[in-house]
Design a protein around this motif. Structure first.
Motif, PDB file in Angstrom:
ATOM      1  N   ASP B  27       0.861  -1.180   0.000  1.00 13.29           N
ATOM      2  CA  ASP B  27       0.000   0.000   0.000  1.00 13.29           C
ATOM      3  C   ASP B  27       0.900   1.234   0.000  1.00 13.29           C
ATOM      4  OD1 ASP B  27      -1.679   2.097   0.443  1.00 13.29           O
ATOM      5  OD2 ASP B  27      -2.679   1.230   2.198  1.00 13.29           O
ATOM      6  N   THR B  28       0.952   1.914  -1.130  1.00 16.28           N
ATOM      7  CA  THR B  28       1.907   3.018  -1.281  1.00 16.28           C
ATOM      8  C   THR B  28       1.230   4.384  -1.176  1.00 16.28           C
ATOM      9  OG1 THR B  28       1.641   2.879  -3.667  1.00 16.28           O
ATOM     10  CG2 THR B  28       3.494   1.686  -2.712  1.00 16.28           C
ATOM     11  N   ARG B  29      -0.044   4.391  -0.722  1.00 19.62           N
ATOM     12  CA  ARG B  29      -0.767   5.670  -0.724  1.00 19.62           C
ATOM     13  C   ARG B  29      -0.081   6.724   0.130  1.00 19.62           C
ATOM     14  NH1 ARG B  29      -6.514   4.013   1.172  1.00 19.62           N
ATOM     15  NH2 ARG B  29      -5.182   2.575   2.325  1.00 19.62           N
ATOM     16  N   PHE B  30       0.593   6.271   1.197  1.00 13.82           N
ATOM     17  CA  PHE B  30       1.217   7.261   2.094  1.00 13.82           C
ATOM     18  C   PHE B  30       2.733   7.215   2.020  1.00 13.82           C
ATOM     19  CE2 PHE B  30      -2.794   5.643   3.897  1.00 13.82           C
ATOM     20  CZ  PHE B  30      -3.568   6.781   3.708  1.00 13.82           C
ATOM     21  N   LEU B  31       3.254   6.636   0.959  1.00 14.23           N
ATOM     22  CA  LEU B  31       4.713   6.484   0.850  1.00 14.23           C
ATOM     23  C   LEU B  31       5.283   7.309  -0.291  1.00 14.23           C
ATOM     24  CD1 LEU B  31       5.198   2.610   1.268  1.00 14.23           C
ATOM     25  CD2 LEU B  31       5.474   4.404   2.993  1.00 14.23           C
ATOM     26  N   GLY B  32       6.549   7.721  -0.119  1.00 13.15           N
ATOM     27  CA  GLY B  32       7.291   8.269  -1.234  1.00 13.15           C
ATOM     28  C   GLY B  32       7.942   7.136  -1.998  1.00 13.15           C
ATOM     29  N   PHE B  33       8.664   7.480  -3.054  1.00 16.19           N
ATOM     30  CA  PHE B  33       9.383   6.480  -3.834  1.00 16.19           C
ATOM     31  C   PHE B  33      10.847   6.862  -3.938  1.00 16.19           C
ATOM     32  CE2 PHE B  33       5.087   5.498  -4.793  1.00 16.19           C
ATOM     33  CZ  PHE B  33       5.074   4.151  -5.102  1.00 16.19           C
ATOM     34  N   THR B  34      11.660   5.863  -4.199  1.00 18.76           N
ATOM     35  CA  THR B  34      13.089   6.097  -4.243  1.00 18.76           C
ATOM     36  C   THR B  34      13.724   5.073  -5.178  1.00 18.76           C
ATOM     37  OG1 THR B  34      15.056   6.283  -2.845  1.00 18.76           O
ATOM     38  CG2 THR B  34      13.477   4.612  -2.213  1.00 18.76           C
ATOM     39  N   THR B  35      15.042   5.054  -5.203  1.00 14.34           N
ATOM     40  CA  THR B  35      15.749   4.014  -5.917  1.00 14.34           C
ATOM     41  C   THR B  35      16.735   3.419  -4.910  1.00 14.34           C
ATOM     42  OG1 THR B  35      16.819   3.494  -8.002  1.00 14.34           O
ATOM     43  CG2 THR B  35      17.622   5.428  -6.868  1.00 14.34           C
ATOM     44  N   GLY B  36      17.223   2.218  -5.163  1.00 17.69           N
ATOM     45  CA  GLY B  36      18.029   1.532  -4.161  1.00 17.69           C
ATOM     46  C   GLY B  36      19.366   2.201  -3.877  1.00 17.69           C
ATOM     47  N   PRO B  37      19.895   2.014  -2.661  1.00 19.00           N
ATOM     48  CA  PRO B  37      21.214   2.549  -2.319  1.00 19.00           C
ATOM     49  C   PRO B  37      22.330   2.058  -3.253  1.00 19.00           C
ATOM     50  CG  PRO B  37      20.096   1.795  -0.337  1.00 19.00           C
ATOM     51  CD  PRO B  37      19.249   1.379  -1.489  1.00 19.00           C
ATOM     52  N   HIS B  38      22.270   0.789  -3.645  1.00 19.39           N
ATOM     53  CA  HIS B  38      23.295   0.293  -4.570  1.00 19.39           C
ATOM     54  C   HIS B  38      23.251   1.106  -5.868  1.00 19.39           C
ATOM     55  CE1 HIS B  38      23.775  -2.940  -1.840  1.00 19.39           C
ATOM     56  NE2 HIS B  38      22.932  -3.797  -2.348  1.00 19.39           N
ATOM     57  N   GLU B  39      22.021   1.355  -6.330  1.00 19.79           N
ATOM     58  CA  GLU B  39      21.858   2.065  -7.599  1.00 19.79           C
ATOM     59  C   GLU B  39      22.292   3.529  -7.479  1.00 19.79           C
ATOM     60  OE1 GLU B  39      17.766   0.923  -8.670  1.00 19.79           O
ATOM     61  OE2 GLU B  39      18.374  -1.029  -7.899  1.00 19.79           O
ATOM     62  N   GLU B  40      22.101   4.115  -6.282  1.00 22.84           N
ATOM     63  CA  GLU B  40      22.595   5.489  -6.086  1.00 22.84           C
ATOM     64  C   GLU B  40      24.110   5.532  -6.258  1.00 22.84           C
ATOM     65  OE1 GLU B  40      21.210   7.278  -2.442  1.00 22.84           O
ATOM     66  OE2 GLU B  40      19.112   6.824  -2.929  1.00 22.84           O
ATOM     67  N   CYS B  41      24.780   4.482  -5.794  1.00 21.43           N
ATOM     68  CA  CYS B  41      26.241   4.422  -5.965  1.00 21.43           C
ATOM     69  C   CYS B  41      26.618   4.225  -7.432  1.00 21.43           C
ATOM     70  CB  CYS B  41      26.834   3.303  -5.108  1.00 21.43           C
ATOM     71  SG  CYS B  41      26.801   3.691  -3.347  1.00 21.43           S
ATOM     72  N   ALA B  42      25.800   3.461  -8.154  1.00 18.36           N
ATOM     73  CA  ALA B  42      26.056   3.272  -9.589  1.00 18.36           C
ATOM     74  C   ALA B  42      25.938   4.610 -10.316  1.00 18.36           C
ATOM     75  CB  ALA B  42      25.082   2.255 -10.173  1.00 18.36           C
ATOM     76  N   LEU B  43      24.916   5.407  -9.957  1.00 19.80           N
ATOM     77  CA  LEU B  43      24.733   6.728 -10.579  1.00 19.80           C
ATOM     78  C   LEU B  43      25.924   7.632 -10.262  1.00 19.80           C
ATOM     79  CD1 LEU B  43      20.949   7.321  -9.752  1.00 19.80           C
ATOM     80  CD2 LEU B  43      21.918   6.905 -12.038  1.00 19.80           C
ATOM     81  N   GLU B  44      26.322   7.638  -8.996  1.00 13.45           N
ATOM     82  CA  GLU B  44      27.446   8.482  -8.581  1.00 13.45           C
ATOM     83  C   GLU B  44      28.714   8.123  -9.364  1.00 13.45           C
ATOM     84  OE1 GLU B  44      27.630  11.063  -6.457  1.00 13.45           O
ATOM     85  OE2 GLU B  44      29.805  11.268  -6.703  1.00 13.45           O
ATOM     86  N   GLU B  45      28.952   6.826  -9.502  1.00 13.73           N
ATOM     87  CA  GLU B  45      30.150   6.372 -10.210  1.00 13.73           C
ATOM     88  C   GLU B  45      30.113   6.827 -11.679  1.00 13.73           C
ATOM     89  OE1 GLU B  45      32.213   5.052  -8.131  1.00 13.73           O
ATOM     90  OE2 GLU B  45      33.839   4.500  -9.497  1.00 13.73           O
TER      91      GLU B  45
END
Ligand SMILES: Cc1cc2nc3c(=O)[nH]c(=O)nc-3n(C[C@H](O)[C@H](O)[C@H](O)COP(=O)(O)OP(=O)(O)OC[C@H]3O[C@@H](n4cnc5c(N)ncnc54)[C@H](O)[C@@H]3O)c2cc1C
Ligand SMILES: Nc1ncnc2c1ncn2[C@@H]1O[C@H](COP(=O)(O)O)[C@@H](O)[C@H]1O
Lengths: 366, 256
Positions: B27-45
């Motif tokens: 149930d995502t009605r009250f949640l934000g969305f994000t991307t995984g921490p591993h993927e954040e490191c991939a983007l940074e790299e």
């Protein structure tokens, strides 16, 4: 036939590796099939003796493979799963095309695997992902329950298998169906604590494990990514994984300097310091201190969570602790419901008071 | 140097998970969305590599139209352009996802030249399939190193390290290659204000996702039995210290 990959290091099977082979053995018994185990690397024989239940054939493999090469292991599994006779994958034997990517194995060669099972560890998942990719088969990782269909389906073989697997590192369970198509093997890996798909039973045709060595089948692609060197990390100290006590800090610690008190308490208890992801993202502590889904899973006697809210991704990392003590200003923080003991209060008051009390008890000089 | 990163939109779950009424999703009605921490490191790299060496960084995601939010976030960090491979239906499984990514990578390479490096997370935070990167690498016939926490990219090859029980395992593979990374590889930056403004005008292209079939079909979600330990209160504030120390003694962790 059920094929299992036994993970081991220098003759010692990994805990999860042993569990996965037992899981595969129970599956084989339930389906009235034989079990074959593949084990690779120096110490393979000892590992088999330690972990494999009586299995019809145990392939101890890949002589000549100097280092860990996941694709080469997957390659052997692919050949054996397709029903290549034991010993057919011998040193120097041609391997190309034995399992053409995507080619259905049709009515399944005699001796072809019904399922291939590996531990849901880094290595187990990696090897199986290569196997899945090479054969274009579906792969269910980190399964905790399995209900193999035993009835023949209209399309040949048996129907899809029902299984339950971990999502969010085990914070959530997913029921799924695994259907590789008629006559093709099911690929799955087994999570820690999975319930075996049947009671342990003597396997058909099993005596003492018959061990067959398998030679190197590695081709250039198998060795394109292999370990070239293993470097020992510098810096000693109690590691998170081995610590008996972990004093862990979250956003509530407030900054890098705030960790001095946590360090002091950890040192008094012969333990080490951990932290939440907010702390590493802020750069207050290095990532190797992070506990959780994308950090380290820990299992100390006592985990003291200071200023940590108790997000599911943090808790999967510390739920293996025997006891959890939470120190938090918010009595309604999720961690308060997930800990064994709670202190409501500012960690900047509580932690120094605990340190002072320990010093008082131990007397001067402590 | 051309670098591609694959990211997935996932709900930002906090203290507990609540399932939707039909039991097939969170149930995502009250949640934000994000991307995984591993993927954040991939983007940074990817951002660091391209800013040091020149070239282009591209981010792709297979997901609903709303995944634009995660792609814009990637653009705000310094990724050059984004491609959304839009799906209508439920979350695709890992076999189908990999097929969709392979098709898209081939098309992008046909238009703009080969990617020297394709980066993924080691595993997606929600489904945790541990396989999309390897599937893509195999289909493209490129070497793959997984679970990478240190990365050195040279002109023609790369050196990657990953943790194991016996130490840091080092790999050396030729480019082009696929690498799946883990959190700890680097310390991802936060988006800057100019970065966020620029992201609004950077190219974000939508294409329909062409997913393959998947032999793994999700039929429902369940919560595991609650791990509630029923916390015992030891008191409040500094006054709780004696009770805490008594507990330490009882647990046998006081005497070193
Ligand atoms: C895919 C994914 C993976 C993740 N992996 C991890 C992971 O591996 N590890 C991890 O930790 N997180 C992980 N997270 C992040 C996680 O969801 C939370 O955001 C994070 O754990 C929160 O950290 P925190 O508890 O320190 O901070 P917060 O949630 O901000 O909580 C701070 C707590 O400190 C309390 N507090 C504040 N001041 C004081 C004080 N002076 N004294 C006492 N208490 C105080 C507050 O009441 C609050 O409960 C992941 C998230 C995602 C989406
Ligand atoms: N829908 C998606 N779109 C783009 N990349 C994805 C998607 N799903 C998974 N990936 C990538 O593949 C990695 C591994 O995912 P998985 O094999 O599903 O655990 C993720 O960390 C992402 O980098």
């Amino acid at each position: 036939m059920i094929l299992a990959f036994l993970e081991q290091e220098a003759g010692v099977p990994s805990g999860l590796g042993t569990e996965a082979v037992a899981f595969a053995g129970a599956l084989a018994a339930r389906l009235d099939q034989s079990l074959e185990v593949v084990v690779v690397g120096p110490g393979a024989e000892e590992a088999v003796a330690g972990a494999a239940p009586p299995a019809e054939v145990v392939h101890v493999g890949l002589t000549g493979l100097g280092s860990y090469a996941p694709r080469a292991i997957a390659h052997v599994l692919a050949e054996l799963a397709a029903g290549a006779a034991a010993g057919a994958v011998a040193p120097g034997a041609p391997t190309g095309g034995a399992v053409a990517p995507g080619a259905p194995t049709g009515g399944a060669a005699a001796g072809a695997a019904t399922a291939v099972v590996a531990p849901g560890s880094e290595r187990g998942n990696e090897v199986m992902a290569y196997l899945a990719a090479m054969t274009d088969l579906p792969l269910a990782t980190n399964c905790v329950e399995l209900d193999p269909a035993t009835e023949p389906s209209a399309t040949g073989g048996t129907g899809p298998w029902r299984l339950t697997r971990n999502r969010w590192a085990g914070s959530l369970l997913e029921d799924a169906e695994l259907d590789p198509g008629p006559g093709r093997p099911r690929l799955l890996t087994v999570a820690l604590g999975a319930s075996p798909p049947g009671p342990p039973r003597r396997l058909p045709g099993a005596g003492a494990p018959a061990v067959r060595p398998v030679g190197t089948v590695a081709d250039d692609a198998d060795l394109a990514a292999a370990v070239t060197e293993v470097v020992q990390p510098s810096g000693a100290g109690v590691s998170l994984g081995d610590a008996r006590v972990i004093v862990s800090g979250g956003r509530g610690v407030g900054g890098e300097a705030g960790f001095a008190a946590l360090e002091e308490l950890a040192a008094l208890l012969g333990g080490t310091v951990g932290c939440s992801r907010v702390v590493t993202s802020e750069g207050w502590r290095p990532h190797r201190d992070q506990v959780g889904q994308t950090g380290t899973r820990v299992s100390p006697e006592l985990y003291i969570a200071c200023g940590i809210s108790g997000a599911i991704q943090h808790m999967v990392g510390c739920k293996g602790a025997r006891r959890i003590l939470a120190i938090n200003t918010d009595p309604d923080a999720p961690i308060m419901g997930k800990a064994d003991y709670a202190v409501v209060g500012d960690l900047h008051d509580v932690v120094p008071a605990v340190i002072a009390e320990i010093r008082r008890l131990r007397g001067p000089g402590a | 140097m051309r670098v591609l990163v694959g990211i997935k939109r996932v709900p930002a779950v906090g203290g507990r998970i609540v399932l939707g009424a039909d039991g097939t999703g969170i149930d995502t009605r009250f949640l934000g969305f994000t991307t995984g921490p591993h993927e954040e490191c991939a983007l940074e790299e990817a951002v660091r590599l391209v800013s040091a060496r020149g070239g282009e960084s591209v981010v792709v995601s297979i997901g609903p139209a709303e995944a634009e939010e995660q792609l814009r976030y990637a653009l705000s960090l310094g990724i050059d352009r984004a491609v959304l491979l839009e799906t209508g239906g439920p979350e695709a499984g890992p076999q189908a996802t990999a097929a969709g990514l392979v098709g898209a990578i081939r098309a992008l390479e046909g238009e703009g030249g080969a990617f020297d490096l394709v980066l993924f997370g080691n595993e997606a935070p929600d489904s945790g399939d541990f396989q999309v990167g390897i599937r893509v690498a195999e289909a493209l016939g490129r070497p793959c190193v997984t679970g990478v926490k240190s990365l050195e990219v040279a002109e023609r090859d790369l050196t990657a390290g990953r943790d194991s029980g016996r130490g840091v395992e080092c790999y050396r593979v030729l480019l082009p290659a696929v690498v799946t990374v883990k959190e700890g590889l680097n310390l991802p930056r936060y988006p800057s204000l100019p970065g966020r403004i620029k992201a609004k005008t950077k190219p974000l292209e939508r294409r329909p996702a062409e997913l393959g079939r998947d032999g793994l079909r999700s039929v429902g979600l369940r919560l595991p039995e609650a791990d509630s330990r029923g916390a015992l209160s030891l008191g409040a504030g500094a006054a709780a210290a004696p009770a805490v120390v008594e507990l330490l003694g009882d647990l046998g962790v006081l005497s070193r």
